[in-house]
Design a protein around this motif. Structure first.
Motif, PDB file in Angstrom:
ATOM      1  N   ARG A 258      13.077  24.973  -4.645  1.00 44.69           N
ATOM      2  CA  ARG A 258      13.229  23.303  -3.920  1.00 44.69           C
ATOM      3  C   ARG A 258      13.351  22.773  -2.662  1.00 44.69           C
ATOM      4  NH1 ARG A 258      14.961  19.532  -7.343  1.00 44.69           N
ATOM      5  NH2 ARG A 258      13.348  18.284  -7.265  1.00 44.69           N
ATOM      6  N   VAL A 259      13.671  22.385  -1.758  1.00 46.62           N
ATOM      7  CA  VAL A 259      14.192  21.934  -0.783  1.00 46.62           C
ATOM      8  C   VAL A 259      14.073  20.645  -0.182  1.00 46.62           C
ATOM      9  CG1 VAL A 259      14.272  21.926   2.225  1.00 46.62           C
ATOM     10  CG2 VAL A 259      13.439  24.355   0.519  1.00 46.62           C
TER      11      VAL A 259
ATOM     12  N   ILE B 142      12.044  13.151   0.175  1.00 51.40           N
ATOM     13  CA  ILE B 142      10.922  13.859  -0.130  1.00 51.40           C
ATOM     14  C   ILE B 142      11.210  15.230  -0.788  1.00 51.40           C
ATOM     15  CG2 ILE B 142       9.498  12.542   1.183  1.00 51.40           C
ATOM     16  CD1 ILE B 142       9.180  15.392   2.879  1.00 51.40           C
ATOM     17  N   VAL B 143      10.938  16.557  -1.474  1.00 48.04           N
ATOM     18  CA  VAL B 143      11.142  16.956  -1.888  1.00 48.04           C
ATOM     19  C   VAL B 143      10.152  18.510  -1.573  1.00 48.04           C
ATOM     20  CG1 VAL B 143      12.371  18.502  -3.736  1.00 48.04           C
ATOM     21  CG2 VAL B 143      12.659  16.415  -3.797  1.00 48.04           C
ATOM     22  N   TRP B 144      10.339  19.521  -0.777  1.00 47.84           N
ATOM     23  CA  TRP B 144       9.349  20.447  -1.056  1.00 47.84           C
ATOM     24  C   TRP B 144       9.350  21.113  -2.131  1.00 47.84           C
ATOM     25  CZ3 TRP B 144       6.086  19.868   3.136  1.00 47.84           C
ATOM     26  CH2 TRP B 144       6.523  19.208   3.952  1.00 47.84           C
ATOM     27  N   GLU B 145       8.165  21.379  -2.573  1.00 38.66           N
ATOM     28  CA  GLU B 145       8.031  22.296  -4.227  1.00 38.66           C
ATOM     29  C   GLU B 145       7.741  23.280  -3.729  1.00 38.66           C
ATOM     30  OE1 GLU B 145       9.586  21.459  -6.420  1.00 38.66           O
ATOM     31  OE2 GLU B 145      10.125  19.647  -6.542  1.00 38.66           O
TER      32      GLU B 145
ATOM     33  N   TYR C  72       9.926  11.437  -3.568  1.00 40.40           N
ATOM     34  CA  TYR C  72       8.531  12.353  -3.549  1.00 40.40           C
ATOM     35  C   TYR C  72       8.494  13.726  -3.696  1.00 40.40           C
ATOM     36  CZ  TYR C  72       3.605  12.317  -1.765  1.00 40.40           C
ATOM     37  OH  TYR C  72       2.372  13.392  -1.932  1.00 40.40           O
ATOM     38  N   HIS C  73       7.780  14.851  -4.516  1.00 43.57           N
ATOM     39  CA  HIS C  73       8.102  15.562  -4.306  1.00 43.57           C
ATOM     40  C   HIS C  73       6.113  16.714  -3.540  1.00 43.57           C
ATOM     41  CE1 HIS C  73      10.971  16.061  -7.055  1.00 43.57           C
ATOM     42  NE2 HIS C  73      10.090  14.161  -7.959  1.00 43.57           N
ATOM     43  N   TYR C  74       5.926  17.157  -2.650  1.00 42.35           N
ATOM     44  CA  TYR C  74       5.136  17.791  -2.025  1.00 42.35           C
ATOM     45  C   TYR C  74       5.255  18.989  -2.556  1.00 42.35           C
ATOM     46  CZ  TYR C  74       4.370  14.963   1.993  1.00 42.35           C
ATOM     47  OH  TYR C  74       3.826  13.728   2.805  1.00 42.35           O
ATOM     48  N   ASN C  75       4.050  19.247  -3.020  1.00 45.05           N
ATOM     49  CA  ASN C  75       3.981  20.141  -3.389  1.00 45.05           C
ATOM     50  C   ASN C  75       2.964  21.655  -2.606  1.00 45.05           C
ATOM     51  OD1 ASN C  75       2.546  22.655  -5.240  1.00 45.05           O
ATOM     52  ND2 ASN C  75       0.718  21.125  -5.727  1.00 45.05           N
TER      53      ASN C  75
ATOM     54  N   ILE D  99       0.795  -1.240   0.145  1.00 43.79           N
ATOM     55  CA  ILE D  99       0.277   0.355  -0.350  1.00 43.79           C
ATOM     56  C   ILE D  99       1.235   1.450   0.291  1.00 43.79           C
ATOM     57  CG2 ILE D  99      -2.066   1.218   0.862  1.00 43.79           C
ATOM     58  CD1 ILE D  99      -2.730  -1.437   0.707  1.00 43.79           C
ATOM     59  N   ILE D 100       0.189   1.637  -0.416  1.00 46.23           N
ATOM     60  CA  ILE D 100       1.153   3.589  -0.492  1.00 46.23           C
ATOM     61  C   ILE D 100       0.252   4.906  -0.612  1.00 46.23           C
ATOM     62  CG2 ILE D 100       1.465   3.605  -3.484  1.00 46.23           C
ATOM     63  CD1 ILE D 100       4.433   5.114  -2.203  1.00 46.23           C
ATOM     64  N   PHE D 101       0.382   5.761   0.025  1.00 45.29           N
ATOM     65  CA  PHE D 101      -0.687   6.769  -0.350  1.00 45.29           C
ATOM     66  C   PHE D 101      -0.065   7.631  -1.312  1.00 45.29           C
ATOM     67  CE2 PHE D 101      -2.171   4.741   3.534  1.00 45.29           C
ATOM     68  CZ  PHE D 101      -3.244   4.563   2.691  1.00 45.29           C
ATOM     69  N   CYS D 102      -1.212   9.013  -2.691  1.00 43.45           N
ATOM     70  CA  CYS D 102      -0.352  10.358  -2.937  1.00 43.45           C
ATOM     71  C   CYS D 102      -1.580  10.824  -2.485  1.00 43.45           C
ATOM     72  CB  CYS D 102       0.198   9.799  -4.088  1.00 43.45           C
ATOM     73  SG  CYS D 102       0.866  11.160  -4.839  1.00 43.45           S
ATOM     74  N   ASP D 103      -0.376  12.266  -1.903  1.00 40.54           N
ATOM     75  CA  ASP D 103      -1.671  13.679  -2.265  1.00 40.54           C
ATOM     76  C   ASP D 103      -1.894  13.865  -3.440  1.00 40.54           C
ATOM     77  OD1 ASP D 103      -1.834  13.212   0.725  1.00 40.54           O
ATOM     78  OD2 ASP D 103      -0.324  15.278   1.459  1.00 40.54           O
ATOM     79  N   SER D 104      -3.561  14.725  -3.684  1.00 42.74           N
ATOM     80  CA  SER D 104      -3.826  14.734  -4.629  1.00 42.74           C
ATOM     81  C   SER D 104      -3.140  15.749  -5.752  1.00 42.74           C
ATOM     82  CB  SER D 104      -5.757  14.792  -5.191  1.00 42.74           C
ATOM     83  OG  SER D 104      -5.856  15.467  -3.757  1.00 42.74           O
ATOM     84  N   ASP D 105      -1.807  16.615  -4.654  1.00 40.76           N
ATOM     85  CA  ASP D 105      -1.323  18.293  -5.456  1.00 40.76           C
ATOM     86  C   ASP D 105       0.007  17.771  -5.224  1.00 40.76           C
ATOM     87  OD1 ASP D 105      -0.941  18.260  -2.375  1.00 40.76           O
ATOM     88  OD2 ASP D 105      -2.030  20.270  -2.349  1.00 40.76           O
ATOM     89  N   ASP D 106       0.363  16.189  -5.573  1.00 34.62           N
ATOM     90  CA  ASP D 106       1.812  16.394  -4.912  1.00 34.62           C
ATOM     91  C   ASP D 106       2.336  15.149  -6.817  1.00 34.62           C
ATOM     92  OD1 ASP D 106       1.577  17.600  -2.994  1.00 34.62           O
ATOM     93  OD2 ASP D 106       1.778  15.801  -1.436  1.00 34.62           O
ATOM     94  N   TRP D 107       3.693  15.079  -5.984  1.00 33.37           N
ATOM     95  CA  TRP D 107       3.763  14.136  -7.720  1.00 33.37           C
ATOM     96  C   TRP D 107       4.481  13.612  -7.027  1.00 33.37           C
ATOM     97  CZ3 TRP D 107       4.226  19.025  -7.643  1.00 33.37           C
ATOM     98  CH2 TRP D 107       5.051  19.942  -8.199  1.00 33.37           C
TER      99      TRP D 107
END
Length: 326
Positions: A129-130, A121-124, A203-206, A88-96
């Motif tokens: 980006r961080v 992860i990457v904060w976008e 993983y890219h956090y928007n 199982i893996i989740f993804c938020d719908s505004d991330d990529w």
């Protein structure tokens, strides 16, 4: 549709028509293809459901579930109930995702016989980006399970064996608007016999848009940060009720308390309040029910932060004073 996919990808969707295609495209273009994608429309009022349906018609790995707005935690629970995959893996719908996220996590988990495989992860942001990464690796020790922060407690950067959810009946709390990741991962990390870390930001956090979830929290009229207090209490109560409150569980509870305390102090609505000692004490008192816990927290976190803050201020004043004498 794949009858028995190896991986179930679960994406709660709510009013994200601007970012949804980027998210879904990044998942469907993965180099690893043995997965199902479950899109849970959580009562969106924009074109999000319409976009989900388009993908369902063009790719047989996609399954859309439409329902009323109940929050991301309830949407995740719906996804877990429908998931067929062993992982199982989740993804938020505004991330990529990076294109190889799923393949790297899956391969690493299998090769290391792990229950959880996680990545950095990457904060976008709009202008930069961080990268936020694990402070350890390649495996997570019992002592390190007390490390709590976004990269440690997010569900979205972790491929998790579905058996953990089933065996220990782990699911989100429908009463939580935010922080359900902290509650769920506290249990998953405790039960995981082996967690393997990939030191790559896949993983890219928007952070270019405030989600409705964060706005709802910031605009709440609660007098105190009740979400954090509720979550930390739920975590400690769970371990105690299961007779699992050992040194590992205590480390996780203390880590979650410190992390959530720090997070709520950063929200705009609370910043002025957190500068007031009386308010600060009330929050600490509610987060840490026992006097022993409060003393431990103040000694380990509050005093060092206070000293650091005022030593920096004192140094600045001293520099100004010396400059004026020249």
């Amino acid at each position: 549709m794949i009858n028995t996919p190896d991986v179930s990808v679960i994406v709660p969707v709510y009013n994200v028509e601007k970012w949804l295609r980027k998210c879904v495209d990044s998942i469907l273009s993965q180099t690893y293809v043995d997965f199902e994608l479950i899109l849970i429309n959580d009562g969106s009022k924009d074109r999000s459901l319409e976009i989900c349906r388009e993908y369902e018609l063009t790719d047989d790995r996609v399954k859309v579930i439409d329902g009323p707005n109940r929050g991301s935690s309830a949407a995740r629970n719906t996804g877990l109930e429908q998931a067929k995959g062993q992982w199982i893996i989740f993804c938020d719908s505004d991330d990529w995702w990076d294109q190889e996220l799923l393949e790297k996590l899956h391969t690493t988990a299998i090769e290391n016989n792990a229950d959880i495989a996680a990545c950095d992860i990457v904060w976008e942001y709009s202008d930069n980006r961080v990268i936020e990464g694990y402070a350890y690796g390649p495996f997570e020790s019992d002592a390190e399970k007390g490390y709590v922060g976004t990269v440690y407690c997010s569900l979205c950067n972790k491929l998790i064996k579905g058996e953990l959810y089933e065996r220990y009946n782990i699911k989100g709390s429908s009463g939580i608007k935010m922080w359900d990741d902290v509650l769920i991962t506290a249990k998953l990390r405790y039960y995981s016999l082996r967690t393997v870390i990939i030191r790559e930001p896949l993983y890219h956090y928007n952070r270019m848009v405030e989600t409705s979830q964060i706005q709802t929290f910031n605009n709440s009229n609660d007098r105190y940060p009740s979400e954090q207090i509720y979550v930390t209490k739920q975590i400690e109560d769970y371990f105690r009720s299961q007779n699992l409150y050992n040194s590992v569980a205590e480390g996780i509870v203390c880590g979650c308390q410190a992390f959530l305390y720090d997070q709520v102090s950063g929200f705009a609505n609370w910043r002025k309040e957190f500068s007031k000692p009386a308010f600060n004490y009330q929050v600490i008192k509610r987060l840490f029910p026992s006097k022993k816990q409060r003393v431990k927290h103040v000694m380990k976190i509050v005093i060092p932060l206070w000293l650091c803050k005022y030593m920096v201020s004192f140094a600045a004043v001293l520099r100004c004073h010396r400059s004026s004498k020249k």
